[in-house]
Scaffold this active site. Structure first.
Site, PDB file in Angstrom:
ATOM      1  N   ARG A 139     -11.052   8.997   8.676  1.00 31.51           N
ATOM      2  CA  ARG A 139     -10.187   7.481   9.744  1.00 31.51           C
ATOM      3  C   ARG A 139     -11.356   6.169   9.504  1.00 31.51           C
ATOM      4  O   ARG A 139     -10.932   4.965   9.575  1.00 31.51           O
ATOM      5  CB  ARG A 139      -9.544   8.043  10.331  1.00 31.51           C
ATOM      6  CG  ARG A 139      -8.971   7.404  11.393  1.00 31.51           C
ATOM      7  CD  ARG A 139      -7.490   7.869  12.484  1.00 31.51           C
ATOM      8  NE  ARG A 139      -7.893   8.918  12.648  1.00 31.51           N
ATOM      9  CZ  ARG A 139      -8.711   9.027  13.936  1.00 31.51           C
ATOM     10  NH1 ARG A 139      -9.460   8.159  14.544  1.00 31.51           N
ATOM     11  NH2 ARG A 139      -9.068  10.562  14.276  1.00 31.51           N
ATOM     12  N   TYR A 171       9.132 -13.016   6.217  1.00 33.77           N
ATOM     13  CA  TYR A 171       9.475 -11.349   5.911  1.00 33.77           C
ATOM     14  C   TYR A 171      10.310 -10.972   7.035  1.00 33.77           C
ATOM     15  O   TYR A 171      10.237 -10.914   7.584  1.00 33.77           O
ATOM     16  CB  TYR A 171       8.625 -10.333   5.485  1.00 33.77           C
ATOM     17  CG  TYR A 171       8.784  -9.448   4.879  1.00 33.77           C
ATOM     18  CD1 TYR A 171       9.447  -8.887   4.785  1.00 33.77           C
ATOM     19  CD2 TYR A 171       8.066  -8.454   6.067  1.00 33.77           C
ATOM     20  CE1 TYR A 171       9.576  -7.465   4.523  1.00 33.77           C
ATOM     21  CE2 TYR A 171       8.138  -6.805   5.666  1.00 33.77           C
ATOM     22  CZ  TYR A 171       9.300  -6.316   5.188  1.00 33.77           C
ATOM     23  OH  TYR A 171       9.385  -5.260   4.216  1.00 33.77           O
ATOM     24  N   ASP A 179      -0.331 -14.933   5.114  1.00 31.12           N
ATOM     25  CA  ASP A 179       0.550 -13.819   4.265  1.00 31.12           C
ATOM     26  C   ASP A 179       0.560 -14.436   3.119  1.00 31.12           C
ATOM     27  O   ASP A 179       1.250 -14.719   2.569  1.00 31.12           O
ATOM     28  CB  ASP A 179       2.250 -13.363   4.831  1.00 31.12           C
ATOM     29  CG  ASP A 179       2.372 -11.822   4.482  1.00 31.12           C
ATOM     30  OD1 ASP A 179       1.680 -11.865   2.711  1.00 31.12           O
ATOM     31  OD2 ASP A 179       3.251 -11.227   4.638  1.00 31.12           O
ATOM     32  N   LYS A 227       3.001  -4.759  -3.336  1.00 29.74           N
ATOM     33  CA  LYS A 227       3.810  -5.375  -3.965  1.00 29.74           C
ATOM     34  C   LYS A 227       2.916  -5.705  -5.512  1.00 29.74           C
ATOM     35  O   LYS A 227       2.624  -4.799  -6.197  1.00 29.74           O
ATOM     36  CB  LYS A 227       4.665  -7.193  -3.404  1.00 29.74           C
ATOM     37  CG  LYS A 227       4.530  -6.721  -2.015  1.00 29.74           C
ATOM     38  CD  LYS A 227       6.050  -5.835  -2.117  1.00 29.74           C
ATOM     39  CE  LYS A 227       6.412  -5.253  -0.645  1.00 29.74           C
ATOM     40  NZ  LYS A 227       7.174  -4.268  -0.656  1.00 29.74           N
TER      41      LYS A 227
HETATM   42  C1  LIG Z   1       5.365 -10.908   2.249  1.00 31.94           C
HETATM   43  C2  LIG Z   1       5.887 -10.048   2.989  1.00 31.94           C
HETATM   44  N1  LIG Z   1       5.026  -9.585   3.750  1.00 31.94           N
HETATM   45  C3  LIG Z   1       4.958  -8.334   4.316  1.00 31.94           C
HETATM   46  C4  LIG Z   1       5.303  -7.534   4.101  1.00 31.94           C
HETATM   47  C5  LIG Z   1       5.414  -6.090   4.433  1.00 31.94           C
HETATM   48  O1  LIG Z   1       4.868  -4.953   3.461  1.00 31.94           O
HETATM   49  P1  LIG Z   1       4.192  -3.284   3.509  1.00 31.94           P
HETATM   50  O2  LIG Z   1       6.359  -3.269   2.885  1.00 31.94           O
HETATM   51  O3  LIG Z   1       3.558  -2.520   2.740  1.00 31.94           O
HETATM   52  O4  LIG Z   1       5.006  -3.401   4.976  1.00 31.94           O
HETATM   53  C6  LIG Z   1       6.871  -7.624   2.829  1.00 31.94           C
HETATM   54  C7  LIG Z   1       7.523  -6.467   1.915  1.00 31.94           C
HETATM   55  O5  LIG Z   1       8.016  -6.025   1.766  1.00 31.94           O
HETATM   56  C8  LIG Z   1       6.141  -9.056   2.146  1.00 31.94           C
HETATM   57  O6  LIG Z   1       7.415  -9.503   1.308  1.00 31.94           O
END
Ligand SMILES: Cc1ncc(COP(=O)(O)O)c(C=O)c1O
Length: 377
Positions: free
Chosen positions: A47, A100, A173, A198
């Site tokens: 961890r 998101y 992001d 992704k």
């Molecule tokens: C732009 C964006 N940020 C964050 C996330 C969240 O990521 P995770 O599904 O790995 O928790 C996503 C998921 O689709 C996303 O498209």
């Protein structure tokens, strides 16, 4: 070194104990302590740190032009950690109104929404953003560009400057663009966050998140402590898969961008398509800014079908190659009717379908869309 080279080598090297060219996977949860007390390898417990996770964090920092990175078990864990870690200059966080949807669910359905005051704003409108940021002490401005699902492009440098003038941090992001298409630290961002689930993983087979930090950052220690003590750390195997994914990220992103542009152009000529949301199209409101800020327009696009939700669902239901599934950034093209997935609070128009353009031949993707669209002609 160029980013293509860093994607293969940063944080990795030939394994000195075996000569293995590819990085070994270290699933060990614990590491031996020396007879005299200290830990000779500096690793102690999974961890706190782990060699495979460390390599992934080092590679991500190199790709984003940062100094350090902190990996989490998912993108959402990384986002939650940033919200919790930001310096407590008021608990106000300004977020994009199109972002998101998982963040909206995090706000609505967990204590995060009660602990912080979230203020949504269209960040393309700098006057509205300025008003939101100065209305009360703001600790953090959260940026997502291109946005989900309306594929809006936000001026990272301008938003970061505005946030900094108001004493707030700005975090981007960068999941959709990846460091191949834009590196927000170069525009002044205080941190960059990724869902590595992704494009970084790239094959729809891992879940992880990561936050990359520039030089000395007030976020670093709190993020490390959240990672270590709250425990939502990235697993070694997911980090190993992410490191494998990184090696082909540059060529994959080029192919995603190329395919998405061809699909966007084809859809924009179709009589049943009302509009295509993709910054690679010269008529798109984000086109000029994307040309300046990005090295490619990305693999994500949305399009709005005439006939609303019913027509959109009919088209999605007729597809034979493109898979009806959530998520993005993998080899397979995926399509999603966002309004029905997101529910009543969705910003997505009823006729909107979002596509993650995969790595199939673009013409096969276009042919599948054309045959499906013929169902509503
Ligand atoms: C732009 C964006 N940020 C964050 C996330 C969240 O990521 P995770 O599904 O790995 O928790 C996503 C998921 O689709 C996303 O498209």
């Amino acid at each position: 070194m160029h980013i293509e080279t860093k994607a293969i080598h940063a944080g990795r090297g030939v394994d000195p104990s075996t000569g293995a060219v590819t990085i070994p996977l270290h699933p060990s949860t614990t590491f031996e302590r020396g007879a005299d007390g200290p830990f000779p390898s500096s690793y102690e417990y999974i961890r706190d740190d782990n060699p495979t996770r460390h390599a992934f964090e080092t590679a991500m920092a190199a790709l984003e032009g940062g100094r350090a990175a902190v990996a989490f078990s998912s993108g959402m864990a990384a986002i939650t950690a940033v919200f919790e870690a930001h310096p407590s200059r008021g608990n106000r966080i300004v977020v994009p109104d199109d972002m998101y949807f998982g963040i909206r669910s995090l706000i609505d359905e967990t204590d995060i929404g009660r602990r912080f005051d979230f203020v949504p704003v269209d960040m393309r409108d700098m006057d509205a953003l300025r008003a939101a940021v100065v209305a009360a002490p703001t600790g953090l401005v959260w940026i997502e560009t291109p946005s989900n699902p309306l594929i809006r492009v936000v001026d990272i440098r301008a938003v970061c400057d505005l946030a900094h003038d108001a004493g707030a941090l700005a975090v981007v992001d960068n999941t959709w663009a990846t460091p191949l298409l834009q590196r927000p630290l170069e525009f002044g961002a205080d941190a960059v966050m990724h869902s590595a689930t992704k494009y970084i993983g790239g094959h729809s087979d891992l879940m992880a998140g990561v936050v990359v930090l520039p030089g000395a950052s007030p976020l670093e220690r709190p993020l490390r402590m959240i990672q270590r003590h709250k425990g939502s750390v990235a697993a070694p195997f997911d980090c190993w898969l992410a490191l494998r994914g990184l090696q082909t990220l540059p060529i994959r992103m080029r192919a995603h961008c190329d395919g998405a542009l061809k699909v966007a152009e084809a859809l924009s000529k179709h009589p049943r398509v009302e509009s295509v949301l993709y910054p690679g199209l010269p008529g798109d409101p984000g086109h000029t800014l994307a040309r300046q800020q990005m090295a490619g327009y990305g693999g994500m696009l949305s399009f709005i079908i005439r006939g609303g939700a019913e027509a959109a669902m009919t088209v999605a239901g007729r597809l034979e190659l493109i898979v009806r599934a959530t998520s993005l950034g993998g080899t397979h093209s995926l399509i999603e009717h966002r309004a029905s997935v997101e529910g009543p609070k969705s910003m997505a128009p009823a006729g909107l379908l979002r596509i993650s353009v995969g790595l199939e031949h673009p013409q096969d993707i276009i042919d599948d869309l054309h045959q499906a669209l013929s169902a509503v002609e």
